[in-house]
Write an enzyme that holds these catalytic residues in place. Sequence first.
Site, PDB file in Angstrom:
ATOM      1  CE1 TYR A  54      11.694   7.844  -9.733  1.00 54.65           C
ATOM      2  CE2 TYR A  54      10.641   9.589  -8.469  1.00 54.65           C
ATOM      3  CZ  TYR A  54      11.422   8.452  -8.514  1.00 54.65           C
ATOM      4  OH  TYR A  54      11.931   7.909  -7.352  1.00 54.65           O
ATOM      5  CB  SER A  60       8.998   8.725  -4.836  1.00 58.99           C
ATOM      6  OG  SER A  60       9.646   9.971  -4.836  1.00 58.99           O
TER       7      SER A  60
HETATM    8  P1  NAD Z   1      19.236   2.405  -7.718  1.00 56.52           P
HETATM    9  O1  NAD Z   1      19.507   2.924  -9.086  1.00 56.52           O
HETATM   10  O2  NAD Z   1      20.336   2.387  -6.711  1.00 56.52           O
HETATM   11  O3  NAD Z   1      18.624   0.929  -7.789  1.00 56.52           O
HETATM   12  C1  NAD Z   1      17.656   0.580  -8.738  1.00 56.52           C
HETATM   13  C2  NAD Z   1      17.573  -0.926  -8.807  1.00 56.52           C
HETATM   14  O4  NAD Z   1      16.559  -1.282  -9.765  1.00 56.52           O
HETATM   15  C3  NAD Z   1      18.870  -1.609  -9.289  1.00 56.52           C
HETATM   16  O5  NAD Z   1      19.053  -2.805  -8.588  1.00 56.52           O
HETATM   17  C4  NAD Z   1      18.587  -1.892 -10.769  1.00 56.52           C
HETATM   18  O6  NAD Z   1      19.362  -2.959 -11.295  1.00 56.52           O
HETATM   19  C5  NAD Z   1      17.119  -2.242 -10.672  1.00 56.52           C
HETATM   20  N1  NAD Z   1      16.399  -2.157 -11.948  1.00 56.52           N
HETATM   21  C6  NAD Z   1      16.300  -1.108 -12.804  1.00 56.52           C
HETATM   22  N2  NAD Z   1      15.567  -1.454 -13.884  1.00 56.52           N
HETATM   23  C7  NAD Z   1      15.199  -2.752 -13.702  1.00 56.52           C
HETATM   24  C8  NAD Z   1      14.440  -3.689 -14.467  1.00 56.52           C
HETATM   25  N3  NAD Z   1      13.885  -3.352 -15.649  1.00 56.52           N
HETATM   26  N4  NAD Z   1      14.278  -4.944 -13.980  1.00 56.52           N
HETATM   27  C9  NAD Z   1      14.833  -5.305 -12.797  1.00 56.52           C
HETATM   28  N5  NAD Z   1      15.547  -4.466 -12.019  1.00 56.52           N
HETATM   29  C10 NAD Z   1      15.731  -3.210 -12.484  1.00 56.52           C
HETATM   30  O7  NAD Z   1      17.987   3.269  -7.210  1.00 56.52           O
HETATM   31  P2  NAD Z   1      17.389   3.547  -5.738  1.00 56.52           P
HETATM   32  O8  NAD Z   1      17.592   4.991  -5.462  1.00 56.52           O
HETATM   33  O9  NAD Z   1      17.824   2.534  -4.764  1.00 56.52           O
HETATM   34  O10 NAD Z   1      15.835   3.379  -6.057  1.00 56.52           O
HETATM   35  C11 NAD Z   1      15.053   2.288  -5.614  1.00 56.52           C
HETATM   36  C12 NAD Z   1      13.601   2.716  -5.601  1.00 56.52           C
HETATM   37  O11 NAD Z   1      13.429   3.773  -4.661  1.00 56.52           O
HETATM   38  C13 NAD Z   1      13.093   3.250  -6.952  1.00 56.52           C
HETATM   39  O12 NAD Z   1      11.773   2.817  -7.167  1.00 56.52           O
HETATM   40  C14 NAD Z   1      13.124   4.752  -6.740  1.00 56.52           C
HETATM   41  O13 NAD Z   1      12.216   5.413  -7.568  1.00 56.52           O
HETATM   42  C15 NAD Z   1      12.736   4.833  -5.278  1.00 56.52           C
HETATM   43  N6  NAD Z   1      13.104   6.083  -4.633  1.00 56.52           N
HETATM   44  C16 NAD Z   1      14.407   6.487  -4.573  1.00 56.52           C
HETATM   45  C17 NAD Z   1      14.695   7.681  -3.938  1.00 56.52           C
HETATM   46  C18 NAD Z   1      16.101   8.184  -3.828  1.00 56.52           C
HETATM   47  O14 NAD Z   1      16.267   9.347  -3.402  1.00 56.52           O
HETATM   48  N7  NAD Z   1      17.100   7.429  -4.155  1.00 56.52           N
HETATM   49  C19 NAD Z   1      13.680   8.450  -3.372  1.00 56.52           C
HETATM   50  C20 NAD Z   1      12.371   8.001  -3.455  1.00 56.52           C
HETATM   51  C21 NAD Z   1      12.096   6.806  -4.069  1.00 56.52           C
END
Ligand code: NAD
Length: 260
Positions: free
Chosen positions: A155, A142
Amino acid sequence: MLKGKVAIVTGSTSGIGLGIAQALAKEGANVVINGFGDAAAIEKERANLETTYGIKALYSGADVTKSADVAAMVKLAEDKLGGLDILVNNAGIQFVSRVEAFPEDKWDAILGTNLSSAFYAVKAALPGMQKRNFGRIINIASAHGLVGSPEKVAYVAAKHGIVGLTKVVALENAKQQITCNAICPGWVLTPLVQKQIDDRSKKEGISVEEASNDLLKEKQPSMRFVQPAEVAALVVYLCSDAANAITGTTVSIDGGWTAE
Ligand code: NAD
């Protein structure tokens, strides 16, 4: 481009992970999807990947905070799809609070889901990759892997940690055709961020649209959300031969967030 390769994408039942699984499948890779959610919806997604892209798709319900679950997911890819070439550590969760009020169980859950999970997966995946002398490990970090923000202690710590893990894994495997990199997205509009927008709108008594705009104004000079498909395209690039020499580094995709 990735025909015949095998990929695991953790947390691919939603958001960025789903976009990555689709993009890898589109390039011809067989994929193991993973994550929580409604069983029928997950099966629909799995079947869709197979019919749309003509690849093999399996689902693993592994809880990535559990090392045995993660090892079993890697074994599934190896046993049923013939080996693991691409590992995308994407599963992640968020919780927002000042440090002095931050619940310890939330700290443990975030460190487990966003950091230890990647250690378990890399540890399980590397022996096979080393044997076959090929691997692409991509950790979805991130902008918070590079800079901090208030109220996100767990985080930010986990995401900085995964950047460190990325460097060590890259160094230990640099002489083989195994690369390890971290992608650092800014705001991407997924359920993880929508919750922060909704909470902010409630807390400040403003509309969801205003809360969403304020979020962008604070951090993302482009004033638009990064798209899951844009992150996915970067993953595909890092899996390509053109990216053979890119290892142990971070790639930002954040609309200018970390340039300020
Ligand atoms: P999201 O909530 O849409 O998806 C998260 C996914 O992780 C889901 O499929 C959920 O079921 C799965 N998950 C959660 N806990 C789990 C576990 N214990 N075991 C297996 N699966 C599990 O979130 P997102 O925004 O798509 O985030 C995905 C990644 O991107 C994360 O690592 C997040 O930190 C990172 N990220 C997101 C953003 C953003 O702005 N959305 C920015 C930077 C980084």
